[in-house]
Design an enzyme around this catalytic site. Sequence first.
Site, PDB file in Angstrom:
ATOM      1  N   LYS A 100      26.905  70.807 -28.941  1.00  0.00           N
ATOM      2  CA  LYS A 100      26.177  69.534 -28.864  1.00  0.00           C
ATOM      3  C   LYS A 100      26.546  68.649 -30.047  1.00  0.00           C
ATOM      4  O   LYS A 100      26.411  69.060 -31.206  1.00  0.00           O
ATOM      5  CB  LYS A 100      24.664  69.781 -28.869  1.00  0.00           C
ATOM      6  CG  LYS A 100      23.882  68.490 -28.659  1.00  0.00           C
ATOM      7  CD  LYS A 100      22.391  68.763 -28.499  1.00  0.00           C
ATOM      8  CE  LYS A 100      21.673  68.817 -29.814  1.00  0.00           C
ATOM      9  NZ  LYS A 100      21.646  67.528 -30.546  1.00  0.00           N
ATOM     10  N   ASP A 147      24.978  63.995 -27.276  1.00  0.00           N
ATOM     11  CA  ASP A 147      23.521  63.755 -27.305  1.00  0.00           C
ATOM     12  C   ASP A 147      23.235  62.409 -27.977  1.00  0.00           C
ATOM     13  O   ASP A 147      22.838  62.357 -29.134  1.00  0.00           O
ATOM     14  CB  ASP A 147      22.883  64.931 -28.085  1.00  0.00           C
ATOM     15  CG  ASP A 147      21.364  64.838 -28.162  1.00  0.00           C
ATOM     16  OD1 ASP A 147      20.758  64.108 -27.369  1.00  0.00           O
ATOM     17  OD2 ASP A 147      20.790  65.525 -29.036  1.00  0.00           O
ATOM     18  N   LYS A 187      21.271  59.933 -26.315  1.00  0.00           N
ATOM     19  CA  LYS A 187      19.953  59.477 -25.832  1.00  0.00           C
ATOM     20  C   LYS A 187      19.899  57.961 -25.648  1.00  0.00           C
ATOM     21  O   LYS A 187      19.157  57.260 -26.331  1.00  0.00           O
ATOM     22  CB  LYS A 187      18.842  59.896 -26.796  1.00  0.00           C
ATOM     23  CG  LYS A 187      18.749  61.390 -27.065  1.00  0.00           C
ATOM     24  CD  LYS A 187      17.534  61.714 -27.935  1.00  0.00           C
ATOM     25  CE  LYS A 187      17.414  63.177 -28.258  1.00  0.00           C
ATOM     26  NZ  LYS A 187      18.384  63.686 -29.251  1.00  0.00           N
ATOM     27  N   ASP A 209      18.013  51.435 -23.274  1.00  0.00           N
ATOM     28  CA  ASP A 209      18.242  49.988 -23.354  1.00  0.00           C
ATOM     29  C   ASP A 209      17.950  49.391 -21.987  1.00  0.00           C
ATOM     30  O   ASP A 209      17.431  50.091 -21.105  1.00  0.00           O
ATOM     31  CB  ASP A 209      19.691  49.715 -23.808  1.00  0.00           C
ATOM     32  CG  ASP A 209      19.804  48.419 -24.613  1.00  0.00           C
ATOM     33  OD1 ASP A 209      19.282  47.393 -24.130  1.00  0.00           O
ATOM     34  OD2 ASP A 209      20.401  48.430 -25.701  1.00  0.00           O
ATOM     35  N   ILE A 210      18.311  48.130 -21.778  1.00  0.00           N
ATOM     36  CA  ILE A 210      18.122  47.540 -20.450  1.00  0.00           C
ATOM     37  C   ILE A 210      19.156  48.154 -19.509  1.00  0.00           C
ATOM     38  O   ILE A 210      20.202  48.653 -19.964  1.00  0.00           O
ATOM     39  CB  ILE A 210      18.230  45.990 -20.483  1.00  0.00           C
ATOM     40  CG1 ILE A 210      19.596  45.543 -21.015  1.00  0.00           C
ATOM     41  CG2 ILE A 210      17.116  45.401 -21.334  1.00  0.00           C
ATOM     42  CD1 ILE A 210      19.846  44.049 -20.886  1.00  0.00           C
ATOM     43  N   THR A 233      11.056  67.423 -28.349  1.00  0.00           N
ATOM     44  CA  THR A 233      10.350  68.673 -28.683  1.00  0.00           C
ATOM     45  C   THR A 233       9.672  68.601 -30.057  1.00  0.00           C
ATOM     46  O   THR A 233       8.934  69.506 -30.432  1.00  0.00           O
ATOM     47  CB  THR A 233      11.315  69.870 -28.626  1.00  0.00           C
ATOM     48  OG1 THR A 233      12.570  69.472 -29.150  1.00  0.00           O
ATOM     49  CG2 THR A 233      11.505  70.355 -27.213  1.00  0.00           C
ATOM     50  N   ARG A 248      19.621  74.896 -36.068  1.00  0.00           N
ATOM     51  CA  ARG A 248      19.473  75.527 -37.381  1.00  0.00           C
ATOM     52  C   ARG A 248      19.545  77.048 -37.402  1.00  0.00           C
ATOM     53  O   ARG A 248      20.180  77.608 -38.311  1.00  0.00           O
ATOM     54  CB  ARG A 248      18.203  74.994 -38.067  1.00  0.00           C
ATOM     55  CG  ARG A 248      18.407  73.574 -38.597  1.00  0.00           C
ATOM     56  CD  ARG A 248      17.137  72.839 -38.876  1.00  0.00           C
ATOM     57  NE  ARG A 248      16.476  72.424 -37.635  1.00  0.00           N
ATOM     58  CZ  ARG A 248      15.466  71.561 -37.578  1.00  0.00           C
ATOM     59  NH1 ARG A 248      14.996  71.027 -38.691  1.00  0.00           N
ATOM     60  NH2 ARG A 248      14.927  71.228 -36.424  1.00  0.00           N
TER      61      ARG A 248
END
Length: 227
Positions: A30, A59, A61, A64-65, A118, A208
Amino acid sequence: MQLCVSLDNATQEENLALAQTLQGFDIWLKVGFRSFIRDGKEFLEKLKAINPNFKIFLDLKLYDIPNTMADAAVEICKLPIDMFNVHASAGKDAMTTVMKRIENIPHRPLVIAVTALTSFDNETFTYIYNEDIKTKATKFAKDTFEAGMDGVVCSAFESLDIKNSTSKKFITLCPGIRPFGEDAADQKRVADLNLAHEQQVDFIVVGRPIYKATDSKKVVKRILDNI
Ligand code: C5P
């Protein structure tokens, strides 16, 4: 269930070194904001050069419009990646527009939408979205499914409900995984491998507990042996 390792180290060199260490494993990697903003497409190409079978989840995310999200999605599809994501709270219209714009791209990446981060506890989530996490995450997942996307990012606690109210084939990708009960850090809704199994999670995202471990390879091997 597949393992997706978050490359959230501070530098590109450390992320590449981790990918080198893990090059023999059948895993997803990722790539998030920090490294993509700094290291760009070249970083993705370097990861694929280490092992062409590494699958990459970008990733970013998007939020927006609709037209701006669809424009960005078209550009993302030109990158050497296998999955990317948007925010479901951008709305069903935005998600539908994204999918319409990329539907004819050959070998398009998987597209999934974030339901609830999360790191939110229920109180913080309700303050923003005016509904409790479980109810709203399922509603977001239905919107995502109806928009033609491939799945959602959710906590392991919502995975099974989401599959039951959409489709068993609808992908759930779950961060906040502490495979063997490791430290939660800033994550509020953490789950271990047993819960992920029970909830029929498709992808677990682990950061982590792997990249901060003294022996990352050993941790990955242990996770893979248990999934
Ligand atoms: O280190 P840890 O395992 O908590 O890392 C989780 C990763 O998943 C981070 O890169 C974080 O940005 C990402 N993520 C998340 N929650 C979401 C979506 C992505 O924690 N809903």
